[in-house]
Design a protein around this motif. Sequence first.
Motif, PDB file in Angstrom:
ATOM      1  N   GLY A  45       1.592  10.558  -3.632  1.00 46.79           N
ATOM      2  CA  GLY A  45       1.021  10.971  -2.351  1.00 46.79           C
ATOM      3  C   GLY A  45      -0.404  10.473  -2.214  1.00 46.79           C
ATOM      4  O   GLY A  45      -0.976   9.906  -3.157  1.00 46.79           O
ATOM      5  N   ILE A  46      -0.980  10.682  -1.040  1.00 45.47           N
ATOM      6  CA  ILE A  46      -2.311  10.121  -0.766  1.00 45.47           C
ATOM      7  C   ILE A  46      -3.407  10.858  -1.549  1.00 45.47           C
ATOM      8  O   ILE A  46      -4.396  10.247  -1.953  1.00 45.47           O
ATOM      9  CB  ILE A  46      -2.618  10.092   0.755  1.00 45.47           C
ATOM     10  CG1 ILE A  46      -3.857   9.240   1.075  1.00 45.47           C
ATOM     11  CG2 ILE A  46      -2.820  11.466   1.337  1.00 45.47           C
ATOM     12  CD1 ILE A  46      -3.581   7.805   1.309  1.00 45.47           C
ATOM     13  N   ALA A  47      -3.226  12.174  -1.782  1.00 47.16           N
ATOM     14  CA  ALA A  47      -4.275  12.910  -2.493  1.00 47.16           C
ATOM     15  C   ALA A  47      -4.416  12.395  -3.932  1.00 47.16           C
ATOM     16  O   ALA A  47      -5.508  11.980  -4.332  1.00 47.16           O
ATOM     17  CB  ALA A  47      -4.009  14.407  -2.440  1.00 47.16           C
ATOM     18  N   PRO A  48      -3.312  12.357  -4.704  1.00 46.69           N
ATOM     19  CA  PRO A  48      -3.449  11.775  -6.047  1.00 46.69           C
ATOM     20  C   PRO A  48      -3.861  10.302  -6.012  1.00 46.69           C
ATOM     21  O   PRO A  48      -4.591   9.847  -6.901  1.00 46.69           O
ATOM     22  CB  PRO A  48      -2.053  11.935  -6.668  1.00 46.69           C
ATOM     23  CG  PRO A  48      -1.161  12.478  -5.629  1.00 46.69           C
ATOM     24  CD  PRO A  48      -1.984  12.955  -4.488  1.00 46.69           C
ATOM     25  N   TYR A  49      -3.442   9.593  -4.980  1.00 44.70           N
ATOM     26  CA  TYR A  49      -3.816   8.175  -4.865  1.00 44.70           C
ATOM     27  C   TYR A  49      -5.329   8.043  -4.713  1.00 44.70           C
ATOM     28  O   TYR A  49      -5.981   7.265  -5.394  1.00 44.70           O
ATOM     29  CB  TYR A  49      -3.088   7.551  -3.668  1.00 44.70           C
ATOM     30  CG  TYR A  49      -3.489   6.134  -3.359  1.00 44.70           C
ATOM     31  CD1 TYR A  49      -2.928   5.061  -4.049  1.00 44.70           C
ATOM     32  CD2 TYR A  49      -4.440   5.859  -2.369  1.00 44.70           C
ATOM     33  CE1 TYR A  49      -3.299   3.758  -3.777  1.00 44.70           C
ATOM     34  CE2 TYR A  49      -4.820   4.553  -2.095  1.00 44.70           C
ATOM     35  CZ  TYR A  49      -4.248   3.502  -2.789  1.00 44.70           C
ATOM     36  OH  TYR A  49      -4.624   2.221  -2.507  1.00 44.70           O
TER      37      TYR A  49
ATOM     38  N   PHE B  54       0.811  -1.210   0.000  1.00 39.25           N
ATOM     39  CA  PHE B  54       0.000   0.000   0.000  1.00 39.25           C
ATOM     40  C   PHE B  54       0.851   1.269   0.000  1.00 39.25           C
ATOM     41  O   PHE B  54       0.622   2.195  -0.768  1.00 39.25           O
ATOM     42  CB  PHE B  54      -0.926  -0.044   1.219  1.00 39.25           C
ATOM     43  CG  PHE B  54      -1.748   1.183   1.417  1.00 39.25           C
ATOM     44  CD1 PHE B  54      -2.850   1.431   0.603  1.00 39.25           C
ATOM     45  CD2 PHE B  54      -1.445   2.089   2.416  1.00 39.25           C
ATOM     46  CE1 PHE B  54      -3.615   2.568   0.784  1.00 39.25           C
ATOM     47  CE2 PHE B  54      -2.210   3.228   2.605  1.00 39.25           C
ATOM     48  CZ  PHE B  54      -3.298   3.464   1.784  1.00 39.25           C
ATOM     49  N   LEU B  55       1.863   1.287   0.870  1.00 35.85           N
ATOM     50  CA  LEU B  55       2.685   2.497   1.000  1.00 35.85           C
ATOM     51  C   LEU B  55       3.418   2.806  -0.300  1.00 35.85           C
ATOM     52  O   LEU B  55       3.539   3.961  -0.705  1.00 35.85           O
ATOM     53  CB  LEU B  55       3.694   2.333   2.140  1.00 35.85           C
ATOM     54  CG  LEU B  55       3.081   2.169   3.525  1.00 35.85           C
ATOM     55  CD1 LEU B  55       4.165   2.028   4.582  1.00 35.85           C
ATOM     56  CD2 LEU B  55       2.192   3.370   3.857  1.00 35.85           C
ATOM     57  N   LYS B  56       3.889   1.755  -0.968  1.00 35.33           N
ATOM     58  CA  LYS B  56       4.601   1.946  -2.226  1.00 35.33           C
ATOM     59  C   LYS B  56       3.632   2.517  -3.271  1.00 35.33           C
ATOM     60  O   LYS B  56       3.978   3.427  -4.026  1.00 35.33           O
ATOM     61  CB  LYS B  56       5.161   0.600  -2.683  1.00 35.33           C
ATOM     62  CG  LYS B  56       6.026   0.686  -3.904  1.00 35.33           C
ATOM     63  CD  LYS B  56       6.886  -0.562  -4.040  1.00 35.33           C
ATOM     64  CE  LYS B  56       7.676  -0.517  -5.316  1.00 35.33           C
ATOM     65  NZ  LYS B  56       7.221  -1.498  -6.300  1.00 35.33           N
ATOM     66  N   GLU B  57       2.431   1.992  -3.287  1.00 34.71           N
ATOM     67  CA  GLU B  57       1.422   2.483  -4.242  1.00 34.71           C
ATOM     68  C   GLU B  57       1.154   3.971  -4.032  1.00 34.71           C
ATOM     69  O   GLU B  57       1.045   4.739  -4.986  1.00 34.71           O
ATOM     70  CB  GLU B  57       0.094   1.741  -4.055  1.00 34.71           C
ATOM     71  CG  GLU B  57      -0.008   0.417  -4.771  1.00 34.71           C
ATOM     72  CD  GLU B  57      -1.382  -0.206  -4.543  1.00 34.71           C
ATOM     73  OE1 GLU B  57      -2.398   0.508  -4.705  1.00 34.71           O
ATOM     74  OE2 GLU B  57      -1.432  -1.393  -4.177  1.00 34.71           O
ATOM     75  N   VAL B  58       1.031   4.355  -2.749  1.00 38.00           N
ATOM     76  CA  VAL B  58       0.759   5.756  -2.436  1.00 38.00           C
ATOM     77  C   VAL B  58       1.917   6.630  -2.905  1.00 38.00           C
ATOM     78  O   VAL B  58       1.726   7.655  -3.560  1.00 38.00           O
ATOM     79  CB  VAL B  58       0.508   5.948  -0.919  1.00 38.00           C
ATOM     80  CG1 VAL B  58       0.411   7.427  -0.568  1.00 38.00           C
ATOM     81  CG2 VAL B  58      -0.757   5.223  -0.489  1.00 38.00           C
ATOM     82  N   LEU B  59       3.135   6.196  -2.585  1.00 41.68           N
ATOM     83  CA  LEU B  59       4.314   6.967  -2.960  1.00 41.68           C
ATOM     84  C   LEU B  59       4.420   7.077  -4.482  1.00 41.68           C
ATOM     85  O   LEU B  59       4.727   8.127  -5.031  1.00 41.68           O
ATOM     86  CB  LEU B  59       5.560   6.292  -2.375  1.00 41.68           C
ATOM     87  CG  LEU B  59       6.770   7.176  -2.121  1.00 41.68           C
ATOM     88  CD1 LEU B  59       6.400   8.445  -1.365  1.00 41.68           C
ATOM     89  CD2 LEU B  59       7.830   6.413  -1.337  1.00 41.68           C
TER      90      LEU B  59
ATOM     91  N   LYS C 219      -8.076   6.420  -7.238  1.00 35.50           N
ATOM     92  CA  LYS C 219      -9.031   5.376  -6.837  1.00 35.50           C
ATOM     93  C   LYS C 219     -10.470   5.794  -7.146  1.00 35.50           C
ATOM     94  O   LYS C 219     -11.283   4.989  -7.588  1.00 35.50           O
ATOM     95  CB  LYS C 219      -8.890   5.070  -5.331  1.00 35.50           C
ATOM     96  CG  LYS C 219      -7.609   4.365  -4.975  1.00 35.50           C
ATOM     97  CD  LYS C 219      -7.685   2.882  -5.349  1.00 35.50           C
ATOM     98  CE  LYS C 219      -6.286   2.286  -5.351  1.00 35.50           C
ATOM     99  NZ  LYS C 219      -6.189   0.958  -5.920  1.00 35.50           N
ATOM    100  N   ARG C 220     -10.733   7.090  -6.892  1.00 37.71           N
ATOM    101  CA  ARG C 220     -12.093   7.590  -7.165  1.00 37.71           C
ATOM    102  C   ARG C 220     -12.406   7.500  -8.659  1.00 37.71           C
ATOM    103  O   ARG C 220     -13.475   7.076  -9.063  1.00 37.71           O
ATOM    104  CB  ARG C 220     -12.224   9.050  -6.693  1.00 37.71           C
ATOM    105  CG  ARG C 220     -12.853   9.167  -5.304  1.00 37.71           C
ATOM    106  CD  ARG C 220     -13.244  10.602  -5.010  1.00 37.71           C
ATOM    107  NE  ARG C 220     -12.075  11.411  -4.671  1.00 37.71           N
ATOM    108  CZ  ARG C 220     -12.113  12.727  -4.454  1.00 37.71           C
ATOM    109  NH1 ARG C 220     -13.250  13.386  -4.556  1.00 37.71           N
ATOM    110  NH2 ARG C 220     -11.040  13.392  -4.138  1.00 37.71           N
TER     111      ARG C 220
END
Lengths: 168, 416
Positions: free
Chosen positions: A149-153, A140-145, A157-158
């Motif tokens: 970051g979490i906003a683009p992530y 999960f953390l790698k995907e976010v990075l 997803k949305r």
Amino acid sequence: MSQKAIKFGDNIDTDQIIGSQHLSLPNIEEMSVYTFEHHPRFAADFVKGDAVVGEENFGCGSSREQAPAVLKALGVSAVIAKSFARIFFRNAINLGLPLIECPEADRITHLDVLVIDQAQGKIINQTKGESYAIVPMTGFLKEVLEAGGIAPYKKMKRDEAKHSHPSF
Amino acid sequence: MNEIESIIAKHAAVERVVPGEIVEVTVDFVMTNDATTALNISIFEDTLEGDTIWDNEKLIMVMDHYTPSNTVAAANTHKIMRDFAKKQAVKYVYDGVGICHQVMLEEHIMPGQLIIGADSHTCSYGAIGALSTGMGSTDIAVSWLDGKTWLKVPETIKIILDGKASNGVYSKDITLKVISDLTAKGATYKAIVFEGEAVSAMSIAERMTLCNMVIEAGGKFAYIKPDEKVKQYLNSRGRNDAFELDVCEGGQYERIIRYDISNLEPQIACPHFVDNICGISEVLGLEMDEFFIGACTNGRYEDLKVAADILKGKKIAPQTRLIVTPASREIYKQAARDGLLEIFMDSGAMICNPGCSTCFGATEGLLGDGERLLTTANRNFIGRVGSKDSYIYLASPAVVAVSAITGKITDPREVL
Ligand code: SF4
């Protein structure tokens, strides 16, 4: 791509990265002027693209996201440390500021020239002719990075959810 | 599952969770304060393109760090918060009512809840059996979208505190001792469960001190199983809802640490790290310039009472200053009713409005070059309270009060 190491020691707390007096400034750019204000060599030696290197427990203390945010705003390419404090770690990942856990970060000295090789999982210290293993980031953390970051992530997803059609 | 895991599982709506697993949880409240809310708002509105927050009764906003606003920049931050609160019809906005954690504990928290807050000392709510942890602005802003966040299920350390503290030794001393042994990073990513006879004997205020400082060892959650005292506390605050006294059979712990606190002496954290701790005997007689009683660690009524009992009829040392800041308006009122504020004023203290005050180091009580502060707060980082060339020592309210009289670090057991 190589970068200089701006070196710090153990337990660099978020008050040292950005002091509480400056948190009410209107934006990160204005705050970033005060980054590591009590460590004059940061202002003297840091140029955009350099890496910040600490040892144990980097980023301990307050939850202020302004700490990784000012580093990111100044163009710190990565923060390398033996270990990170939990909230700082989370905040940095959320902002897309690369953190690299490296058990041998204490071998790096101020102004060493480093090459970070994520693919090979190592840091090459060109100044010392050494190489250090890094702890790979997974899941999960790698995907976010990787999303930046979490906003683009979250946005990704949305959008995915919007575009996936039911199958009947 | 242990206590921590079972509360997380409940909020993740799954049967069970194991340490290391990443789960999505629904939170009961999100708390933000004026040190970071403006940033949360800009992330929510600009970066996330958020529209309406998920629940206007579950986002709680507190102005406490720069209250009343001490600079134009702080006033503008407050304005951003107020405008946002108005637009989103946020039901609970506290301005000058007290330190965010104290207000949350007084007004909102129930055992078994899961709360995230934009402040590292959010871990305090474990004192009444809730799981709570601090996060940064982006995490907080993301949670405003849907009331959810992700958590990595932590490993849990159990700390058992046996024995009875001797006279003049308080929860703060026990807390400092625990932090000193764990070290500043010893509990990073981990949860800490406290139990044992010394914990049962503690008042709710003392348990808050204990849980408050878990973050100083890097901890994610602190937890004390709620008991009768918690029930009484909640009832006294008008919260009569029933809660489950959870039973967790067969929980696993990463390690169990046992203490006998019977022979513990008062503890002092010396500059510039919270885990740089020694027994008071090693620093007796060290002269101080300023004394502070307050903060989310030790600004509660019980703390003020201990200090007032020591200061009654006494004067603080010449050329020093004592700042007393009750953690909330409730505490301030009670201290006024019971004559505590008068005792402080007669001793020469300055009393400030409820809030973070000297702990945050951005409003009142800043230190000049070379000055030393003895404080009941929880952090002694370089430059935390003013000059980068100043020195901060952490101690219990009793140590601070008795030392304010002599002007130097003094053992409260000498007078108690
Ligand atoms: S009192 Fe101090 S530690 Fe507590 S929330 Fe305020 S600034 Fe933070």
